[in-house]
Design a protein around this motif. Structure first.
Motif, PDB file in Angstrom:
ATOM      1  N   SER A  84      36.676  32.807  48.951  1.00  0.00           N
ATOM      2  CA  SER A  84      37.153  32.365  50.258  1.00  0.00           C
ATOM      3  C   SER A  84      38.669  32.431  50.405  1.00  0.00           C
ATOM      4  O   SER A  84      39.206  31.996  51.413  1.00  0.00           O
ATOM      5  CB  SER A  84      36.661  30.948  50.553  1.00  0.00           C
ATOM      6  OG  SER A  84      37.194  30.039  49.626  1.00  0.00           O
ATOM      7  N   GLU A  85      39.347  33.016  49.446  1.00  0.00           N
ATOM      8  CA  GLU A  85      40.805  33.141  49.545  1.00  0.00           C
ATOM      9  C   GLU A  85      41.174  34.603  49.315  1.00  0.00           C
ATOM     10  O   GLU A  85      40.398  35.363  48.708  1.00  0.00           O
ATOM     11  CB  GLU A  85      41.446  32.235  48.477  1.00  0.00           C
ATOM     12  CG  GLU A  85      42.908  32.465  48.098  1.00  0.00           C
ATOM     13  CD  GLU A  85      43.942  32.146  49.165  1.00  0.00           C
ATOM     14  OE1 GLU A  85      43.732  32.543  50.328  1.00  0.00           O
ATOM     15  OE2 GLU A  85      44.970  31.519  48.828  1.00  0.00           O
ATOM     16  N   ARG A  86      42.331  34.996  49.805  1.00  0.00           N
ATOM     17  CA  ARG A  86      42.810  36.345  49.524  1.00  0.00           C
ATOM     18  C   ARG A  86      43.132  36.472  48.035  1.00  0.00           C
ATOM     19  O   ARG A  86      43.319  35.474  47.336  1.00  0.00           O
ATOM     20  CB  ARG A  86      44.065  36.647  50.345  1.00  0.00           C
ATOM     21  CG  ARG A  86      43.762  36.743  51.834  1.00  0.00           C
ATOM     22  CD  ARG A  86      44.997  37.119  52.627  1.00  0.00           C
ATOM     23  NE  ARG A  86      45.289  38.553  52.506  1.00  0.00           N
ATOM     24  CZ  ARG A  86      46.310  39.142  53.121  1.00  0.00           C
ATOM     25  NH1 ARG A  86      47.138  38.432  53.885  1.00  0.00           N
ATOM     26  NH2 ARG A  86      46.532  40.450  52.989  1.00  0.00           N
ATOM     27  N   THR A  87      43.226  37.709  47.562  1.00  0.00           N
ATOM     28  CA  THR A  87      43.543  37.915  46.149  1.00  0.00           C
ATOM     29  C   THR A  87      45.029  38.235  45.972  1.00  0.00           C
ATOM     30  O   THR A  87      45.696  38.680  46.913  1.00  0.00           O
ATOM     31  CB  THR A  87      42.741  39.098  45.571  1.00  0.00           C
ATOM     32  OG1 THR A  87      43.079  40.283  46.298  1.00  0.00           O
ATOM     33  CG2 THR A  87      41.244  38.837  45.674  1.00  0.00           C
ATOM     34  N   ILE A  88      45.501  38.020  44.776  1.00  0.00           N
ATOM     35  CA  ILE A  88      46.894  38.354  44.471  1.00  0.00           C
ATOM     36  C   ILE A  88      47.128  39.854  44.639  1.00  0.00           C
ATOM     37  O   ILE A  88      48.046  40.268  45.357  1.00  0.00           O
ATOM     38  CB  ILE A  88      47.252  37.900  43.038  1.00  0.00           C
ATOM     39  CG1 ILE A  88      47.180  36.366  42.925  1.00  0.00           C
ATOM     40  CG2 ILE A  88      48.641  38.393  42.651  1.00  0.00           C
ATOM     41  CD1 ILE A  88      47.437  35.824  41.525  1.00  0.00           C
ATOM     42  N   TYR A  89      46.287  40.668  44.017  1.00  0.00           N
ATOM     43  CA  TYR A  89      46.477  42.122  44.139  1.00  0.00           C
ATOM     44  C   TYR A  89      46.353  42.576  45.590  1.00  0.00           C
ATOM     45  O   TYR A  89      47.018  43.521  46.005  1.00  0.00           O
ATOM     46  CB  TYR A  89      45.448  42.877  43.290  1.00  0.00           C
ATOM     47  CG  TYR A  89      45.720  42.916  41.808  1.00  0.00           C
ATOM     48  CD1 TYR A  89      46.789  42.218  41.238  1.00  0.00           C
ATOM     49  CD2 TYR A  89      44.912  43.661  40.950  1.00  0.00           C
ATOM     50  CE1 TYR A  89      47.022  42.257  39.873  1.00  0.00           C
ATOM     51  CE2 TYR A  89      45.145  43.708  39.582  1.00  0.00           C
ATOM     52  CZ  TYR A  89      46.199  43.000  39.039  1.00  0.00           C
ATOM     53  OH  TYR A  89      46.422  43.059  37.697  1.00  0.00           O
ATOM     54  N   GLY A  90      45.505  41.910  46.354  1.00  0.00           N
ATOM     55  CA  GLY A  90      45.321  42.279  47.753  1.00  0.00           C
ATOM     56  C   GLY A  90      46.555  41.982  48.583  1.00  0.00           C
ATOM     57  O   GLY A  90      46.703  42.505  49.687  1.00  0.00           O
ATOM     58  N   CYS A  91      47.438  41.132  48.064  1.00  0.00           N
ATOM     59  CA  CYS A  91      48.666  40.791  48.781  1.00  0.00           C
ATOM     60  C   CYS A  91      49.889  41.460  48.158  1.00  0.00           C
ATOM     61  O   CYS A  91      51.026  41.126  48.498  1.00  0.00           O
ATOM     62  CB  CYS A  91      48.843  39.276  48.821  1.00  0.00           C
ATOM     63  SG  CYS A  91      47.594  38.462  49.844  1.00  0.00           S
ATOM     64  N   MET A  92      49.670  42.361  47.229  1.00  0.00           N
ATOM     65  CA  MET A  92      50.795  43.104  46.633  1.00  0.00           C
ATOM     66  C   MET A  92      50.854  44.493  47.250  1.00  0.00           C
ATOM     67  O   MET A  92      49.831  45.165  47.395  1.00  0.00           O
ATOM     68  CB  MET A  92      50.616  43.194  45.109  1.00  0.00           C
ATOM     69  CG  MET A  92      50.911  41.874  44.404  1.00  0.00           C
ATOM     70  SD  MET A  92      50.348  41.812  42.670  1.00  0.00           S
ATOM     71  CE  MET A  92      51.399  43.041  41.889  1.00  0.00           C
ATOM     72  N   ASP A  93      52.056  44.930  47.616  1.00  0.00           N
ATOM     73  CA  ASP A  93      52.171  46.245  48.236  1.00  0.00           C
ATOM     74  C   ASP A  93      52.204  47.347  47.169  1.00  0.00           C
ATOM     75  O   ASP A  93      52.168  47.064  45.957  1.00  0.00           O
ATOM     76  CB  ASP A  93      53.373  46.295  49.193  1.00  0.00           C
ATOM     77  CG  ASP A  93      54.714  46.260  48.479  1.00  0.00           C
ATOM     78  OD1 ASP A  93      54.738  46.198  47.229  1.00  0.00           O
ATOM     79  OD2 ASP A  93      55.752  46.283  49.167  1.00  0.00           O
ATOM     80  N   ASP A  94      52.287  48.584  47.635  1.00  0.00           N
ATOM     81  CA  ASP A  94      52.250  49.724  46.703  1.00  0.00           C
ATOM     82  C   ASP A  94      53.304  49.588  45.610  1.00  0.00           C
ATOM     83  O   ASP A  94      53.047  49.888  44.444  1.00  0.00           O
ATOM     84  CB  ASP A  94      52.524  51.034  47.457  1.00  0.00           C
ATOM     85  CG  ASP A  94      51.341  51.454  48.304  1.00  0.00           C
ATOM     86  OD1 ASP A  94      50.407  50.639  48.462  1.00  0.00           O
ATOM     87  OD2 ASP A  94      51.367  52.584  48.813  1.00  0.00           O
ATOM     88  N   LYS A  95      54.496  49.164  46.016  1.00  0.00           N
ATOM     89  CA  LYS A  95      55.592  49.120  45.047  1.00  0.00           C
ATOM     90  C   LYS A  95      55.314  48.084  43.969  1.00  0.00           C
ATOM     91  O   LYS A  95      55.503  48.338  42.779  1.00  0.00           O
ATOM     92  CB  LYS A  95      56.910  48.828  45.769  1.00  0.00           C
ATOM     93  CG  LYS A  95      57.338  49.947  46.708  1.00  0.00           C
ATOM     94  CD  LYS A  95      58.715  49.711  47.322  1.00  0.00           C
ATOM     95  CE  LYS A  95      58.674  48.655  48.420  1.00  0.00           C
ATOM     96  NZ  LYS A  95      59.987  48.478  49.071  1.00  0.00           N
ATOM     97  N   GLU A  96      54.849  46.925  44.372  1.00  0.00           N
ATOM     98  CA  GLU A  96      54.555  45.886  43.384  1.00  0.00           C
ATOM     99  C   GLU A  96      53.431  46.325  42.441  1.00  0.00           C
ATOM    100  O   GLU A  96      53.504  46.121  41.226  1.00  0.00           O
ATOM    101  CB  GLU A  96      54.143  44.591  44.101  1.00  0.00           C
ATOM    102  CG  GLU A  96      55.264  43.954  44.916  1.00  0.00           C
ATOM    103  CD  GLU A  96      54.762  42.776  45.739  1.00  0.00           C
ATOM    104  OE1 GLU A  96      54.135  43.012  46.790  1.00  0.00           O
ATOM    105  OE2 GLU A  96      54.999  41.627  45.337  1.00  0.00           O
ATOM    106  N   MET A  97      52.406  46.926  43.012  1.00  0.00           N
ATOM    107  CA  MET A  97      51.267  47.348  42.185  1.00  0.00           C
ATOM    108  C   MET A  97      51.679  48.478  41.236  1.00  0.00           C
ATOM    109  O   MET A  97      51.331  48.484  40.054  1.00  0.00           O
ATOM    110  CB  MET A  97      50.110  47.814  43.071  1.00  0.00           C
ATOM    111  CG  MET A  97      49.419  46.700  43.824  1.00  0.00           C
ATOM    112  SD  MET A  97      48.512  45.545  42.755  1.00  0.00           S
ATOM    113  CE  MET A  97      46.978  46.442  42.525  1.00  0.00           C
ATOM    114  N   ALA A  98      52.426  49.445  41.764  1.00  0.00           N
ATOM    115  CA  ALA A  98      52.823  50.582  40.926  1.00  0.00           C
ATOM    116  C   ALA A  98      53.727  50.101  39.789  1.00  0.00           C
ATOM    117  O   ALA A  98      53.611  50.555  38.645  1.00  0.00           O
ATOM    118  CB  ALA A  98      53.526  51.638  41.774  1.00  0.00           C
ATOM    119  N   ALA A  99      54.623  49.162  40.100  1.00  0.00           N
ATOM    120  CA  ALA A  99      55.509  48.642  39.052  1.00  0.00           C
ATOM    121  C   ALA A  99      54.680  47.927  37.987  1.00  0.00           C
ATOM    122  O   ALA A  99      54.834  48.174  36.785  1.00  0.00           O
ATOM    123  CB  ALA A  99      56.547  47.691  39.655  1.00  0.00           C
TER     124      ALA A  99
END
Ligand SMILES: Cc1ncc(C[n+]2csc(CCOP(=O)(O)OP(=O)(O)O)c2C)c(N)n1
Ligand SMILES: Cc1ncc(C[n+]2csc(CCOP(=O)(O)OP(=O)(O)O)c2C)c(N)n1
Lengths: 524, 524
Positions: free
Chosen positions: B237-252
């Motif tokens: 019932s809550e958003r996920t951390i990865y779902g709230c990270m943009d491309d740059k954060e995820m790629a890093a």
């Protein structure tokens, strides 16, 4: 192929194949040399603390080396962890200076709790041991008791525990320091928690996910953590993952976690490097907090993290029986294990201890010199061992009568739903001292009545950032439990509801927490 | 402030403050459209599997919608998790194609084990259900049994377990899929394990640290994992951390963990995106493996990872009672919870199921059409549900007489040391089917005799890379246990020695593993 042979101390990481542009993610700072007197004080504090820490592991008598060491002076059983101590003491000395300089409200959460000698030595120097334990007064007798009693029956424990002044985190089972630190700063807007994370500890799952905790900190209402990753490169007997990652890999990882990353590694002038970097960290924290508190909050602020690279067992013996000790896993515990029976090791111990020049650090009566005291916070309540946040901080909640939430005899209601109603009211009545941490099970646990007056506190989410929600839902039982512990041990009340079947995930954390609580009650 | 209100489906992450140069860390690929017939087959496989998965959650009769749905057709208790299913099915369809095209030896480890309907539907389509359970034959009756029996007493379980063909990982308690996948590929040079990790699961500590596992894979002797992070943005019932990270954060983040990172997110032509990306992943794996196997090993190879961004509950109901379902946490479990009593929801269910056009997907006798079969691996042993690696793979170890390692009556020896000697010999005798996983306690547990003939297997360390050491020492009990499980359940023997006091850390993992083992023995 036999076990690998490491051919030099403090080996650097292999170069990665990550593009060079990533190097720019690491924060660069101008090198500003610290004032000479500060430099001297820092170094003397460290020499004194390292001396005491090393002595604690070995000596049962002759603690100030007033005569040559004999086997008689050595403890019958050598226990304690040297390797992590010099790094912890380096950090401790600089936190002292920082508190003094900026009038900070700070506590220290130490991941490598097996480094108790480092912390106990520092606490003794600042007078926090004598404050709570008169037998460890700042004089010769007190020092004798501290050193000779360490890790012996009835003496001080080998790991940080509830008896250690200023501690809110039990040493032993590694992995929980970071989440505890984050829990402690919640709703304490002026608190800074410095948290050392060992590079071994960093391999644990609970730590690996706790880095994301910065995403659940609202800088308007909460304080800040300064995480200091102590990359001394080794665990008990193997190299660490972080110790084998180069600058680019580390900078990428921590950028991804949400941080700006600063390497502290100038072994030639570690004080300038550490001092400048901590100043930078404070500046960044201030920037983020001021923006949030003056209604211009920064979305996705990049909090500071410090990566401290120093040799394991720095300043200890360099080689013993032909093997590297300093800068190697062999410094992890007792670097001279035969000191009680081997002449050479006894001599090496004497040389090592003498290298700190204790005669220059302690007055005739055994008390630390003025020079050392000059970087210790003046006010008792600002000393890391005496901050009231960690001592008796509990303020009871304002609670309404639970009977209002019961149903009439013969009536029916889900008891979880009733609890949800009660929690809703309690959160309203205690807006800054009650929080709920849940592994995304609040709704499925039927506690969603709490969302009537509050929301979630997930700063990376546009729909709940900046709003002060009282609920954090992270799918990590370890984070939930760690946050709860940090929040609770600094005087507030954290609630962590979980499915019964999944509570076993943090079974050992609960045991450790319960032990901490029990002992804390028994400490005078 | 009430709980946050999410005003649109599938919300994108907030932009981060990470420098734009980081964007280049994400892998770019030319878009190559798949051949038309492949495209068609993939889509039909998916429609069929999604249809079956959705039907499993709701229907107890009329499973092919041969007449309009009535309340009678609906199960009395609606159980199951829809949200994750479309993503799992998308992956499944492409793995099938990949296996066929490249003649691969592959198994599938599914993190979100609550998505059992997706997996069971796919297994039914490929004939792996009927192979082991004649009642689930590929015809009308079999389909009826599959759908109506799901999550009912005596029917199929709601989570993947030992009864699920091809599975080596129990669903339920989240967090262990990735370490299990890495354990499975060790010493299986030709094996590829595709592993889906949920973005909720990714918040768990055990997963957060398991990303580092690629640093313990020697591509000369071991196979490869293709991790696919399923970022559908929501948990229960809550958003996920990865779902709230943009491309740059995820790629890093993933660059820091040691990977090259490829986003799959083109919702307009997801097949081209997924197909190209899996081809790229295979190419990268080949490059790394060929280099290592032809004596030009790449130091610190950057393994591929796929970040799959699709809406949660994709292709399910868009809105119910005014609330978003597709692309929202509300699709996590049962999107139409009142289907058994509410006319509108029943109609919505009918419309939803009809949207897959089952009449085009199943022949008169209920069996899947040729078009669907065309992307299913031809050879049974290559089907994800029937790969022998996951079925009865156990080959006994070659063991020497333990009595040789005992001491004479009246003699004395540390029993741990004796075990160390025995393990040393056993590792020599079983060079590719026995491994030790230890949280850096091998030496302190007195088992270091094993280092007489082998070493550690830490590819990021210059002193042990490329050497095939049989020991992995990572300070993560979760990784050790996960590696051990994956290695053991694919037929070899993993040993995980630990301090007794710390074994509690993975207590629930042990229970889950024991349960899996017990059930696996009971499955015919
Ligand atoms: C969960 C857990 N597993 C294993 C251990 C055993 N252990 C004690 S110290 C240590 C190494 C710690 O390394 P690090 O965190 O880098 O600390 P440092 O090198 O600074 O001593 C290990 C593995 C432990 N204390 N906790
Ligand atoms: C360790 C653990 N904590 C909590 C849960 C309860 N739970 C079941 S599913 C779920 C959400 C999973 O989210 P994700 O991994 O993203 O899967 P998906 O969204 O694809 O369903 C949670 C929290 C669990 N299964 N395991």
């Amino acid at each position: 192929m036999p076990g690998e042979v490491i051919d030099r101390p403090n080996p650097e990481p292999l170069p990665s194949n990550v593009p060079d542009s990533v190097r720019d993610l690491a924060v660069k700072l101008d090198k500003i040399t610290l004032p000479e007197n500060v430099n001297a004080s820092l170094k003397e504090f460290r020499r004194a603390a390292c001396y005491i820490a090393a002595a604690m592991i070995f000596l049962k008598d002759n603690v100030l080396l007033e005569r040559d060491l004999t086997f008689e002076d050595i403890k019958p059983r050598l226990l304690g962890h040297w390797g992590t101590c010099p790094g912890l003491i380096l950090v401790y000395s600089h936190l002292n200076y920082l508190i003094r300089k900026h009038d900070l409200d700070m506590i220290f959460v130490v991941g490598p709790g097996h480094g108790a000698p480092a912390i106990l030595a520092s606490l003794w120097l600042e007078g926090s041991m004598e404050r709570y334990y008169p037998q460890y007064s700042r004089n010769k007798q007190g020092l004798h008791n501290l050193i000779s009693g360490f890790s012996t029956p009835g003496g001080l424990p080998s790991h940080i525990n509830a008896e250690t002044p200023g501690s809110i985190h039990e040493g032993g089972e590694l992995g929980y320091a970071l989440s505890v630190a984050y829990g402690a700063v919640m709703d304490k807007p002026n608190l800074v928690v410095a948290c050392v994370v060992g590079d071994g500890e960093a391999e644990s799952g609970p730590t690996a996910t706790a880095w994301h905790a910065c995403k659940y900190i609202n800088p308007k209402e909460s304080g800040a953590v300064i995480p200091i990753v102590h990359v001394n490169g080794f665990k008990i007997s193997e190299r660490t993952i972080y110790g084998c990652m180069d600058d680019k890999e580390m900078a990428a990882l921590f950028t991804g976690y949400g941080y700006q990353c600063r390497f502290v590694e100038d072994l030639e002038d570690i004080d300038a490097d550490m001092g400048n970097s901590l100043e930078w960290a404070l500046r960044e924290i201030n920037k983020i907090q001021q923006a949030a508190r003056y209604d211009k909050p920064i979305s996705k602020p990049r909090w500071p993290v410090i990566i401290l690279r120093t040799p394991k067992g720095w300043s200890g013996p360099k080689k013993v029986e032909g093997e590297f000790i300093e800068g190697s896993f062999r410094s992890h515990q007792v670097p001279l294990p035969k000191a009680k029976s081997d002449e050479t090791q006894l001599k090496d111990l004497q040389k090592w201890l003498e290298s700190y020049r204790a005669d220059q650090l302690f007055a005739k009566d055994g008390s630390p010199t003025d020079n050392i005291r000059k970087i210790i916070p003046e006010k008792d309540e600002q000393k890391l061992g005496q901050n009231p946040v960690a001592h008796d901080p509990y303020r009871p909640l304002k609670l309404t009568d639970w009977q209002k939430y019961s149903v009439k005899k013969g009536g029916e209601m889900s008891c979880m739903k009733a609890i949800g109603e009660y929690l809703d009211q309690s959160l309203v009545d205690n807006p800054t001292s009650l929080r709920i941490f849940s592994p995304d099970e609040l709704v499925s646990n039927k506690l969603d009545a709490v969302f009537r007056h509050t929301g979630r506190n997930f700063q990376w989410d546009e729909f709940s950032q900046f709003q002060g929600g009282r609920v954090i839902e992270i799918l990590s039982e370890h984070c939930c439990q760690g946050f709860m512990q940090g929040y609770t041990l600094t005087g507030r009340v954290g609630i962590f509801p979980s499915y019964e079947s999944f509570l076993g995930i943090i079974y050992t954390m609960m045991v450790q927490f319960a032990k901490f609580g029990k002992m804390a009650h028994e400490v005078p």
